[in-house]
Design a protein around this motif. Structure first.
Motif, PDB file in Angstrom:
ATOM      1  N   ALA A   1       0.830  -1.211   0.000  1.00 53.71           N
ATOM      2  CA  ALA A   1       0.000   0.000   0.000  1.00 53.71           C
ATOM      3  C   ALA A   1       0.860   1.255   0.000  1.00 53.71           C
ATOM      4  CB  ALA A   1      -0.920  -0.005   1.217  1.00 53.71           C
ATOM      5  N   LYS A   2       2.023   1.177   0.622  1.00 49.45           N
ATOM      6  CA  LYS A   2       2.913   2.337   0.720  1.00 49.45           C
ATOM      7  C   LYS A   2       3.845   2.448  -0.479  1.00 49.45           C
ATOM      8  CE  LYS A   2       5.309   5.683   2.737  1.00 49.45           C
ATOM      9  NZ  LYS A   2       4.760   7.028   2.987  1.00 49.45           N
ATOM     10  N   TYR A   3       4.433   1.324  -0.888  1.00 47.90           N
ATOM     11  CA  TYR A   3       5.515   1.372  -1.884  1.00 47.90           C
ATOM     12  C   TYR A   3       5.176   0.717  -3.222  1.00 47.90           C
ATOM     13  CZ  TYR A   3       8.198   2.758   2.207  1.00 47.90           C
ATOM     14  OH  TYR A   3       8.647   3.404   3.331  1.00 47.90           O
ATOM     15  N   GLY A   4       4.033   0.061  -3.303  1.00 48.09           N
ATOM     16  CA  GLY A   4       3.599  -0.490  -4.584  1.00 48.09           C
ATOM     17  C   GLY A   4       4.331  -1.739  -5.018  1.00 48.09           C
ATOM     18  N   GLU A   5       5.042  -2.394  -4.115  1.00 46.20           N
ATOM     19  CA  GLU A   5       5.739  -3.625  -4.471  1.00 46.20           C
ATOM     20  C   GLU A   5       5.871  -4.523  -3.252  1.00 46.20           C
ATOM     21  OE1 GLU A   5      10.390  -2.884  -4.421  1.00 46.20           O
ATOM     22  OE2 GLU A   5       9.401  -1.345  -5.641  1.00 46.20           O
ATOM     23  N   HIS A   6       6.205  -5.780  -3.511  1.00 48.14           N
ATOM     24  CA  HIS A   6       6.363  -6.758  -2.435  1.00 48.14           C
ATOM     25  C   HIS A   6       7.580  -6.385  -1.586  1.00 48.14           C
ATOM     26  CE1 HIS A   6       7.050 -10.632  -0.446  1.00 48.14           C
ATOM     27  NE2 HIS A   6       5.825 -10.982  -0.800  1.00 48.14           N
ATOM     28  N   PRO A   7       7.484  -6.510  -0.261  1.00 45.96           N
ATOM     29  CA  PRO A   7       8.647  -6.178   0.567  1.00 45.96           C
ATOM     30  C   PRO A   7       9.793  -7.141   0.342  1.00 45.96           C
ATOM     31  CG  PRO A   7       6.922  -7.214   1.888  1.00 45.96           C
ATOM     32  CD  PRO A   7       6.331  -6.946   0.549  1.00 45.96           C
TER      33      PRO A   7
END
Length: 363
Positions: free
Chosen positions: A291-297
Protein backbone atom coordinates in the motif's frame (compact mmCIF):
# COMPACT_ATOMS: atom_id res chain seq x y z
CA UNK A 1 -10.81 54.68 16.92
CA UNK A 2 -11.61 53.07 20.28
CA UNK A 3 -13.35 50.13 18.54
CA UNK A 4 -10.30 49.73 16.27
CA UNK A 5 -7.93 49.50 19.28
CA UNK A 6 -10.18 46.98 21.04
CA UNK A 7 -10.39 44.88 17.88
CA UNK A 8 -6.61 45.02 17.49
CA UNK A 9 -6.10 43.91 21.10
CA UNK A 10 -8.50 40.98 20.61
CA UNK A 11 -6.65 39.86 17.45
CA UNK A 12 -3.28 40.05 19.22
CA UNK A 13 -4.66 38.00 22.13
CA UNK A 14 -6.09 35.38 19.78
CA UNK A 15 -2.75 35.10 17.93
CA UNK A 16 -0.92 34.85 21.24
CA UNK A 17 -3.20 32.12 22.57
CA UNK A 18 -2.94 30.18 19.26
CA UNK A 19 0.84 30.44 19.26
CA UNK A 20 1.06 29.35 22.89
CA UNK A 21 -1.17 26.34 22.30
CA UNK A 22 0.82 25.31 19.22
CA UNK A 23 4.11 25.63 21.07
CA UNK A 24 2.80 23.60 23.97
CA UNK A 25 1.72 20.85 21.57
CA UNK A 26 4.97 20.81 19.59
CA UNK A 27 7.32 18.08 20.82
CA UNK A 28 10.48 19.24 22.55
CA UNK A 29 13.88 17.64 21.97
CA UNK A 30 13.40 15.60 25.14
CA UNK A 31 10.14 14.18 23.74
CA UNK A 32 11.63 13.18 20.38
CA UNK A 33 13.24 9.75 20.20
CA UNK A 34 16.47 10.04 18.24
CA UNK A 35 17.57 7.03 16.20
CA UNK A 36 20.69 6.81 14.06
CA UNK A 37 20.70 4.45 11.06
CA UNK A 38 23.93 3.27 9.45
CA UNK A 39 23.03 1.52 6.18
CA UNK A 40 24.74 0.69 2.90
CA UNK A 41 22.40 2.85 0.86
CA UNK A 42 24.94 2.73 -1.96
CA UNK A 43 27.26 -0.14 -2.80
CA UNK A 44 26.23 -3.78 -3.03
CA UNK A 45 24.17 -3.64 0.18
CA UNK A 46 21.88 -1.01 -1.36
CA UNK A 47 18.97 -3.39 -1.97
CA UNK A 48 18.80 -4.74 1.59
CA UNK A 49 19.44 -1.25 2.97
CA UNK A 50 16.56 0.25 1.00
CA UNK A 51 14.24 -2.45 2.35
CA UNK A 52 15.38 -1.68 5.90
CA UNK A 53 14.92 2.05 5.38
CA UNK A 54 11.40 1.55 4.03
CA UNK A 55 10.51 -0.66 6.99
CA UNK A 56 11.79 2.00 9.38
CA UNK A 57 9.80 4.73 7.66
CA UNK A 58 6.61 2.65 7.88
CA UNK A 59 7.16 2.13 11.61
CA UNK A 60 7.97 5.81 12.09
CA UNK A 61 4.65 6.76 10.46
CA UNK A 62 2.69 4.31 12.60
CA UNK A 63 4.38 5.56 15.77
CA UNK A 64 3.53 9.15 14.83
CA UNK A 65 -0.14 8.16 14.62
CA UNK A 66 0.18 7.09 18.26
CA UNK A 67 1.77 10.41 19.20
CA UNK A 68 5.30 9.03 19.42
CA UNK A 69 7.71 11.20 17.44
CA UNK A 70 10.85 9.49 16.12
CA UNK A 71 13.62 11.25 14.24
CA UNK A 72 15.90 9.03 12.15
CA UNK A 73 19.29 10.29 11.01
CA UNK A 74 20.41 8.13 8.06
CA UNK A 75 24.09 7.70 7.28
CA UNK A 76 25.30 5.88 4.15
CA UNK A 77 28.41 3.77 4.78
CA UNK A 78 28.57 2.79 1.09
CA UNK A 79 28.95 -0.87 2.16
CA UNK A 80 32.52 -0.08 3.21
CA UNK A 81 33.71 -1.11 6.71
CA UNK A 82 35.88 2.01 7.10
CA UNK A 83 32.91 4.19 6.23
CA UNK A 84 30.79 2.22 8.73
CA UNK A 85 33.13 3.23 11.54
CA UNK A 86 33.20 6.85 10.34
CA UNK A 87 29.39 6.99 10.09
CA UNK A 88 28.95 5.66 13.62
CA UNK A 89 31.54 8.06 15.02
CA UNK A 90 29.85 10.98 13.22
CA UNK A 91 26.43 10.06 14.66
CA UNK A 92 27.78 9.71 18.18
CA UNK A 93 29.69 13.00 18.02
CA UNK A 94 27.04 15.18 16.36
CA UNK A 95 23.61 13.60 16.66
CA UNK A 96 23.77 11.73 20.00
CA UNK A 97 21.22 9.00 19.13
CA UNK A 98 19.45 6.96 21.79
CA UNK A 99 19.93 3.87 19.64
CA UNK A 100 21.34 2.89 16.25
CA UNK A 101 19.83 0.73 13.49
CA UNK A 102 22.51 -1.23 11.63
CA UNK A 103 25.09 -1.84 10.36
CA UNK A 104 23.44 -3.81 7.60
CA UNK A 105 25.66 -6.93 7.30
CA UNK A 106 27.98 -8.97 9.52
CA UNK A 107 31.32 -7.78 8.12
CA UNK A 108 30.18 -4.18 8.54
CA UNK A 109 29.07 -4.89 12.11
CA UNK A 110 32.43 -6.56 12.69
CA UNK A 111 34.00 -3.17 11.91
CA UNK A 112 31.50 -0.88 13.62
CA UNK A 113 30.35 -3.08 16.50
CA UNK A 114 33.33 -2.35 18.78
CA UNK A 115 32.67 1.41 18.52
CA UNK A 116 29.01 0.93 19.45
CA UNK A 117 29.87 -1.47 22.26
CA UNK A 118 32.58 0.73 23.81
CA UNK A 119 30.24 3.73 23.61
CA UNK A 120 27.44 1.74 25.26
CA UNK A 121 24.99 2.60 22.48
CA UNK A 122 22.15 0.16 21.84
CA UNK A 123 22.14 -1.07 18.25
CA UNK A 124 19.77 -3.33 16.33
CA UNK A 125 20.87 -4.92 13.04
CA UNK A 126 17.72 -6.22 11.25
CA UNK A 127 19.62 -8.24 8.64
CA UNK A 128 22.30 -9.76 10.84
CA UNK A 129 23.09 -12.55 13.32
CA UNK A 130 25.97 -12.99 15.74
CA UNK A 131 27.20 -16.15 14.02
CA UNK A 132 30.04 -14.42 12.19
CA UNK A 133 30.58 -11.32 14.32
CA UNK A 134 33.38 -11.65 16.87
CA UNK A 135 32.41 -8.67 19.05
CA UNK A 136 30.14 -9.66 21.93
CA UNK A 137 28.29 -6.97 23.84
CA UNK A 138 25.04 -6.58 25.82
CA UNK A 139 24.32 -3.48 23.71
CA UNK A 140 24.23 -5.21 20.30
CA UNK A 141 20.99 -6.83 19.09
CA UNK A 142 20.08 -8.51 15.80
CA UNK A 143 16.81 -9.33 14.04
CA UNK A 144 17.49 -12.09 11.49
CA UNK A 145 16.87 -15.77 12.24
CA UNK A 146 20.08 -17.73 12.72
CA UNK A 147 21.53 -19.07 9.48
CA UNK A 148 21.99 -22.44 11.19
CA UNK A 149 18.19 -22.80 11.01
CA UNK A 150 18.46 -23.04 7.20
CA UNK A 151 19.59 -26.67 7.40
CA UNK A 152 16.24 -28.37 8.02
CA UNK A 153 14.12 -26.63 5.34
CA UNK A 154 16.83 -27.03 2.67
CA UNK A 155 17.47 -30.68 3.57
CA UNK A 156 13.73 -31.42 3.44
CA UNK A 157 13.39 -29.65 0.09
CA UNK A 158 16.29 -31.64 -1.40
CA UNK A 159 14.75 -34.91 -0.23
CA UNK A 160 11.22 -34.00 -1.34
CA UNK A 161 12.46 -33.03 -4.82
CA UNK A 162 14.91 -35.93 -5.25
CA UNK A 163 17.97 -33.71 -5.62
CA UNK A 164 21.12 -35.77 -5.16
CA UNK A 165 23.95 -33.79 -6.80
CA UNK A 166 24.51 -30.41 -5.18
CA UNK A 167 26.59 -27.47 -6.38
CA UNK A 168 27.35 -24.67 -3.92
CA UNK A 169 28.42 -21.13 -4.85
CA UNK A 170 28.83 -18.52 -2.12
CA UNK A 171 30.22 -15.02 -1.83
CA UNK A 172 33.67 -14.86 -0.25
CA UNK A 173 32.64 -12.96 2.89
CA UNK A 174 31.01 -13.48 6.30
CA UNK A 175 27.54 -13.77 4.77
CA UNK A 176 28.69 -16.38 2.27
CA UNK A 177 30.60 -18.39 4.87
CA UNK A 178 27.66 -18.33 7.29
CA UNK A 179 25.39 -19.76 4.57
CA UNK A 180 27.93 -22.21 3.12
CA UNK A 181 28.00 -24.27 6.33
CA UNK A 182 24.20 -24.85 6.44
CA UNK A 183 24.28 -25.64 2.68
CA UNK A 184 26.90 -28.36 3.29
CA UNK A 185 25.05 -29.77 6.30
CA UNK A 186 21.71 -29.77 4.47
CA UNK A 187 23.20 -31.71 1.55
CA UNK A 188 24.74 -34.21 4.00
CA UNK A 189 21.46 -34.64 5.90
CA UNK A 190 19.60 -35.19 2.62
CA UNK A 191 22.10 -37.89 1.56
CA UNK A 192 23.17 -35.81 -1.45
CA UNK A 193 26.65 -35.51 -2.97
CA UNK A 194 28.35 -32.11 -3.17
CA UNK A 195 29.88 -32.03 -6.66
CA UNK A 196 30.97 -28.35 -6.69
CA UNK A 197 31.78 -26.05 -3.76
CA UNK A 198 33.11 -22.62 -4.78
CA UNK A 199 33.47 -19.11 -3.33
CA UNK A 200 33.50 -16.01 -5.52
CA UNK A 201 34.75 -12.53 -4.75
CA UNK A 202 32.20 -10.40 -2.90
CA UNK A 203 30.47 -7.95 -5.23
CA UNK A 204 32.40 -9.38 -8.16
CA UNK A 205 31.35 -8.65 -11.73
CA UNK A 206 33.96 -11.15 -13.02
CA UNK A 207 31.75 -13.13 -15.36
CA UNK A 208 34.70 -15.23 -16.58
CA UNK A 209 35.24 -16.94 -13.22
CA UNK A 210 31.50 -17.53 -12.86
CA UNK A 211 31.41 -19.05 -16.37
CA UNK A 212 34.22 -21.44 -15.37
CA UNK A 213 32.30 -22.50 -12.25
CA UNK A 214 29.10 -22.99 -14.23
CA UNK A 215 31.02 -25.13 -16.75
CA UNK A 216 32.09 -27.34 -13.81
CA UNK A 217 28.49 -27.55 -12.67
CA UNK A 218 27.37 -28.71 -16.09
CA UNK A 219 30.19 -31.25 -16.35
CA UNK A 220 29.42 -32.75 -12.95
CA UNK A 221 25.70 -32.99 -13.79
CA UNK A 222 24.59 -31.11 -10.69
CA UNK A 223 20.81 -31.13 -10.34
CA UNK A 224 20.58 -28.22 -7.87
CA UNK A 225 22.66 -25.09 -7.28
CA UNK A 226 22.64 -23.52 -3.81
CA UNK A 227 23.88 -19.93 -3.98
CA UNK A 228 24.45 -16.70 -2.11
CA UNK A 229 25.65 -13.51 -3.70
CA UNK A 230 24.82 -10.03 -4.83
CA UNK A 231 23.32 -8.44 -7.91
CA UNK A 232 26.23 -8.98 -10.33
CA UNK A 233 27.04 -12.57 -9.41
CA UNK A 234 23.41 -13.77 -9.15
CA UNK A 235 22.66 -12.21 -12.53
CA UNK A 236 25.70 -13.88 -14.11
CA UNK A 237 24.78 -17.27 -12.63
CA UNK A 238 21.19 -17.01 -13.92
CA UNK A 239 22.27 -15.98 -17.41
CA UNK A 240 24.97 -18.66 -17.64
CA UNK A 241 22.55 -21.36 -16.52
CA UNK A 242 20.23 -20.45 -19.41
CA UNK A 243 22.98 -19.92 -22.01
CA UNK A 244 24.74 -23.20 -21.17
CA UNK A 245 21.52 -25.19 -21.01
CA UNK A 246 22.21 -26.33 -17.44
CA UNK A 247 19.27 -28.36 -16.11
CA UNK A 248 19.84 -27.60 -12.44
CA UNK A 249 17.38 -25.96 -10.08
CA UNK A 250 18.61 -22.82 -8.31
CA UNK A 251 17.95 -22.05 -4.64
CA UNK A 252 19.25 -18.62 -3.64
CA UNK A 253 19.60 -17.44 -0.06
CA UNK A 254 17.89 -14.08 0.42
CA UNK A 255 15.58 -12.09 -1.83
CA UNK A 256 18.16 -10.89 -4.37
CA UNK A 257 16.91 -13.19 -7.16
CA UNK A 258 13.24 -12.04 -7.18
CA UNK A 259 14.39 -8.45 -6.78
CA UNK A 260 16.53 -8.77 -9.92
CA UNK A 261 13.57 -10.25 -11.80
CA UNK A 262 11.30 -7.38 -10.71
CA UNK A 263 13.89 -4.88 -11.95
CA UNK A 264 14.34 -6.64 -15.29
CA UNK A 265 17.97 -7.69 -14.70
CA UNK A 266 16.93 -11.33 -14.95
CA UNK A 267 14.26 -12.44 -17.41
CA UNK A 268 11.22 -14.56 -16.57
CA UNK A 269 12.76 -17.39 -18.57
CA UNK A 270 15.99 -17.17 -16.54
CA UNK A 271 13.88 -17.38 -13.39
CA UNK A 272 12.26 -20.70 -14.32
CA UNK A 273 12.95 -23.50 -11.84
CA UNK A 274 14.54 -21.01 -9.45
CA UNK A 275 13.70 -20.59 -5.75
CA UNK A 276 14.76 -18.33 -2.93
CA UNK A 277 14.89 -18.93 0.81
CA UNK A 278 13.90 -16.13 3.16
CA UNK A 279 12.55 -15.56 6.64
CA UNK A 280 8.76 -15.82 6.61
CA UNK A 281 6.96 -12.49 6.02
CA UNK A 282 3.40 -12.03 7.30
CA UNK A 283 0.60 -11.36 4.82
CA UNK A 284 -0.45 -8.30 6.85
CA UNK A 285 2.98 -6.74 6.44
CA UNK A 286 2.98 -7.50 2.71
CA UNK A 287 -0.34 -5.65 2.40
CA UNK A 288 0.91 -2.70 4.45
CA UNK A 289 4.17 -2.47 2.48
CA UNK A 290 2.49 -2.74 -0.93
CA UNK A 291 0.00 0.00 0.00
CA UNK A 292 2.91 2.34 0.72
CA UNK A 293 5.51 1.37 -1.88
CA UNK A 294 3.60 -0.49 -4.58
CA UNK A 295 5.74 -3.63 -4.47
CA UNK A 296 6.36 -6.76 -2.43
CA UNK A 297 8.65 -6.18 0.57
CA UNK A 298 12.20 -7.42 0.20
CA UNK A 299 14.30 -9.05 2.88
CA UNK A 300 14.40 -7.49 6.35
CA UNK A 301 11.82 -4.71 5.81
CA UNK A 302 9.50 -6.34 8.37
CA UNK A 303 12.37 -6.90 10.81
CA UNK A 304 13.37 -3.26 10.52
CA UNK A 305 9.77 -2.22 11.23
CA UNK A 306 9.58 -4.53 14.25
CA UNK A 307 13.02 -3.45 15.45
CA UNK A 308 12.10 0.22 15.61
CA UNK A 309 8.93 -0.63 17.51
CA UNK A 310 10.95 -2.74 19.98
CA UNK A 311 13.58 -0.04 20.51
CA UNK A 312 11.00 2.70 21.03
CA UNK A 313 9.10 0.56 23.53
CA UNK A 314 12.28 -0.13 25.51
CA UNK A 315 13.40 3.51 25.44
CA UNK A 316 9.98 4.81 26.51
CA UNK A 317 9.69 2.33 29.38
CA UNK A 318 13.15 3.34 30.65
CA UNK A 319 12.96 7.13 30.27
CA UNK A 320 15.80 8.89 32.01
CA UNK A 321 17.71 5.63 32.37
CA UNK A 322 21.01 4.73 30.70
CA UNK A 323 21.73 2.12 28.03
CA UNK A 324 22.22 -0.56 30.68
CA UNK A 325 18.56 -0.28 31.68
CA UNK A 326 17.42 -0.36 28.03
CA UNK A 327 19.69 -3.35 27.34
CA UNK A 328 18.33 -5.22 30.36
CA UNK A 329 14.77 -4.50 29.23
CA UNK A 330 15.50 -5.81 25.72
CA UNK A 331 17.11 -8.98 27.04
CA UNK A 332 14.60 -9.74 29.80
CA UNK A 333 11.26 -8.15 28.91
CA UNK A 334 10.88 -7.86 25.14
CA UNK A 335 8.49 -10.67 24.11
CA UNK A 336 7.32 -8.44 21.24
CA UNK A 337 4.82 -9.93 18.81
CA UNK A 338 5.55 -8.31 15.46
CA UNK A 339 5.29 -8.99 11.75
CA UNK A 340 8.38 -11.19 11.89
CA UNK A 341 7.04 -13.32 14.74
CA UNK A 342 7.66 -13.11 18.47
CA UNK A 343 10.92 -11.42 19.44
CA UNK A 344 12.94 -12.52 22.45
CA UNK A 345 16.68 -11.88 22.58
CA UNK A 346 19.24 -14.37 23.87
CA UNK A 347 22.56 -13.58 25.55
CA UNK A 348 24.23 -12.97 22.16
CA UNK A 349 21.55 -10.47 21.16
CA UNK A 350 20.03 -12.84 18.57
CA UNK A 351 16.33 -13.53 18.35
CA UNK A 352 15.14 -16.92 19.56
CA UNK A 353 13.61 -19.07 16.83
CA UNK A 354 12.50 -17.82 13.45
CA UNK A 355 11.34 -19.63 10.32
CA UNK A 356 13.00 -19.88 6.90
CA UNK A 357 10.82 -20.76 3.92
CA UNK A 358 11.61 -21.70 0.30
CA UNK A 359 9.49 -20.08 -2.41
CA UNK A 360 9.60 -19.97 -6.23
CA UNK A 361 11.05 -16.79 -7.73
CA UNK A 362 8.11 -16.56 -10.12
CA UNK A 363 4.64 -18.02 -9.50
Amino acid sequence: MKKYIITLIVIVLIIGIYSFNNKSKAPTNSQIIKIGAVLGLTGYAANDSLNVKRGLELAKEDLAKKGVIVDINYQDDKTDPKQTVSAIQYLLATYHPQAVIGPIWSFLEEAGGPVLASSKIISYAPADTSEFVSVKSPYLFRGAPLNALLVKPISKWLKDNNKTRVAIIVSNDGWGTSIQMPFIQAAKDAGATIVVNEAIQTGSSDTTSISIIMTKIKATKADVILITGYDESITAIAKNREAMGINATIIAAGAVYPSLVSRGNISQNQAKDAYFIVAKISDDFVTKFKAKYGEHPGSYADRAYDGLMILVEAIEKNKGEDSDAVSKHLHDKTNYKGYGGTYNFNDNGDIAGGEWIIEPVTK
